[in-house]
Design an enzyme around this catalytic site. Structure first.
Site, PDB file in Angstrom:
ATOM      1  CB  CYS A   1      14.103  55.677  36.712  1.00 54.77           C
ATOM      2  SG  CYS A   1      14.917  54.326  35.848  1.00 54.77           S
TER       3      CYS A   1
ATOM      4  CB  CYS B   1      17.227  54.793  38.522  1.00 54.09           C
ATOM      5  SG  CYS B   1      17.178  55.470  36.847  1.00 54.09           S
TER       6      CYS B   1
END
Length: 437
Positions: free
Chosen positions: A64, A67
Site C-alpha cells: 500500500c 501506508c
C-alpha cells in the site's frame, strides 16, 4: 559421585531458570513504551492491548502506497507520545498477512488506524502528519478539565491544545459545573477553567463579565461567548453547537465528525471553495449560522468534491451557488423558489431560503445519480463495496434459483412419473408374459 550428581542437577536447573528469565525479560522489553513503533502479530497483539492503556495501531499492507507514506510519520510521532505523563504507544500490524486480526476489527481499507483506550477500540480519524497526530492524540490523555491559575497558564494551555479541536475556556466558573460535559465531549474538545486572570485577558477573549464560557476555533479564527444560564441543559446546547465552525467545509473528514450530530445540514454547493465569490458567500453563511444554531452550515465546491456535489444534482452545468437542507443521510430538501442563489443580494436570498424551509415550502428528494457510488466508495472503502456487491449478487442468484425451482420440481415429478409409468408398463408386460407362460 552422589554429591557431584546433585551439583550438576542444580546447575542445570539454575541454567533453565536463568534462560527462562532472560527470555521473559526479552519479551517484556519488546512491549515497552520505548519510543519506537512496535511490530505486532497474532502472537502478541492481545498482550500489547492489555499492557498499554493507550495504543494507536496501524493496520497496513506492505504493497500500500499510502501506508508507506504514513510509516515515517508514525516513526516520528512515536517518541513524542511515549514520553507523555500517560504514554501513548504506536504499533503496527501487517493486516494483509495476519488476516484474522483484520477480520476481527473489520479492516476493509489500508491504512486503517485504531486507538485502543483501556482495551476498547475506536477508529482514528485525525490528522496523519507527525506533529499534528501527536497534538491530536495528546487530547486523549489530557485532564478532563484543566485548571489554570494565571494569564501565562492560559496562554500555555492554548498553545498546547493546538488548532485541531475547539477549545472551551471557563472564566469565573467552578470546575464541577462543566466536568460532566467535559467527560462526555472529551474526544471532541479541550476544556479548562481559569481561576485567576487579568483584565487584559478579558479584552483578549472579548468578554466583559463573569461567569462566562468562551469557545474558540483556532483553525477558523472563530469565537463565541456564553453568559448562561449555566444549567446543564443550556450548557450542553452551547457546547454542542460550538463544536463546529459557523460554516464548515464538507469533506470526508468533516463528514466523519458530523456523524454523531443529529442536526440537519444547510449545505451550499459552490463552483470553487477557494475563489473570491465563494469567500463572500461563506461570510454570509456564517452570519446566518449565528442566528440558526439548530442547523449545521456547510459548503462544498464542485471543483473540490465533484462526486459528492453530483449526488445533490449539482455539477459544472448547474446554476451555482445552490442551497439544500440535507438530513445527513439519504434525503435532502430543496426550497421552492430558492433553487439557486445569484450574485445579487445573496444575504436576502439566503434568508428567504431559510424562511421557506421553516415554512415547509420544500420538495423532498433522495440522493442519487451514478456518482453516489463514488461517494460511498470514498467513505467505506472499495473492499466493503465489493463485498456488498458480492452479497447482493448471491441474494439475487438465490432468488432466481428459488423462482425456477418449482419448474424443476414439476419437471422432475413428471419425469419420475413418466419413468414410473414406463416401469409399470414394463412390469405389466413382463407380468403378462409371465402370465401367458
Amino acid at each position: 559421585m552422589k554429591n557431584r550428581g546433585w551439583t550438576m542437577l542444580l546447575c542445570l536447573l539454575l541454567s533453565i531458570v536463568s534462560s527462562s528469565s532472560s527470555s521473559s525479560g526479552g519479551g517484556e522489553q519488546s512491549l515497552t513504551a520505548n519510543g519506537k513503533v512496535l511490530e505486532l502479530d497474532e502472537s502478541n497483539f492481545d498482550l500489547a492491548i492489555s499492557t498499554f492503556d493507550f495504543i494507536l495501531v496501524d493496520f497496513y499492507a506492505p504493497w500500500c502506497g499510502h501506508c508507506k507514506r504514513l510509516s515515517p510519520q508514525l516513526d516520528e510521532a512515536a517518541p513524542i507520545l511515549a514520553n507523555l505523563k500517560k504514554p501513548i504507544v504506536i504499533a503496527k500490524v501487517n493486516a494483509d498477512k495476519f488476516t484474522s486480526l483484520a477480520r476481527k476489527y473489520d479492516i476493509d481499507a489500508f491504512p486503517t488506524l485504531m486507538i485502543f483506550m483501556h482495551g476498547a477500540p475506536e477508529e482514528y480519524y485525525g490528522p496523519r502528519k507527525a506533529d499534528l497526530l501527536a497534538r491530536y492524540l495528546k487530547k486523549f490523555v489530557a485532564p478532563d478539565v484543566s485548571v489554570l491559575d494565571s494569564d501565562s497558564a492560559i496562554s500555555d494551555f492554548i498553545e498546547t491544545a493546538g488548532t485541531y479541536f475547539p477549545i472551551y475556556l471557563g472564566f469565573g466558573l467552578n470546575e464541577s459545573m462543566i466536568s460532566k460535559l467535559a467527560i462526555k465531549y472529551k474526544k471532541k474538545a479541550w476544556f479548562s477553567v481559569a481561576k485567576d486572570f487579568s483584565e487584559d485577558t478579558m479584552v483578549l477573549y472579548d468578554f466583559d463579565k463573569v461567569p462566562a464560557l468562551v469557545s474558540l476555533h483556532p483553525t477558523y479564527h472563530e469565537q463565541s461567548i456564553f453568559y448562561g444560564p449555566f444549567e446543564e441543559e443550556f450548557l450542553e446546547d452551547f457546547i454542542k453547537q460550538s463544536l463546529f465552525p459557523l460554516a464548515m467545509p464538507i469533506n470526508i473528514d468533516s463528514l466523519k465528525t458530523l456523524k454523531d450530530d443529529d442536526r440537519k445540514i444547510a449545505l451550499t454547493i459552490v463552483e470553487d471553495e477557494t475563489d473570491e465569490k465563494s469567500n463572500k458567500i461563506i461570510k454570509l453563511l456564517k452570519a446566518a449560522a449565528s442566528a440558526n444554531r439548530d442547523l449545521v452550515f456547510g459548503y462544498v465546491g464542485v471543483k473540490q468534491w465533484e462526486d459528492f456535489a453530483d449526488t445533490f444534482g449539482a455539477n459544472r452545468k448547474t446554476t451555482l451557488p445552490k442551497m439544500v437542507i440535507w438530513d445527513g443521510d439519504e434525503e435532502y430538501f430543496s426550497v421552492i423558489g430558492s433553487e439557486s442563489i445569484d450574485d445579487e443580494d445573496q444575504a436576502t436570498q439566503i434568508s428567504r431560503f431559510l424562511e421557506g424551509y421553516r415554512e415547509g415550502r420544500t420538495i423532498k428528494k433522495r440522493i442519487g445519480g451514478p456518482s453516489f457510488i463514488g461517494f460511498i466508495n470514498s467513505l467505506i472503502g472499495m473492499r466493503t463495496v465489493f463485498m456488498i456487491v458480492f452479497v447482493v449478487a448471491v441474494v439475487m442468484l438465490i432468488q432466481t434459483i428459488n423462482k425456477e425451482e418449482p419448474l424443476r420440481v414439476g419437471t422432475r415429478d413428471r419425469a419420475d412419473h413418466a419413468s414410473g409409468s414406463d416401469s409399470e408398463a414394463e412390469s405389466l408386460v413382463h407380468r403378462s408374459g409371465d402370465k401367458e407362460d
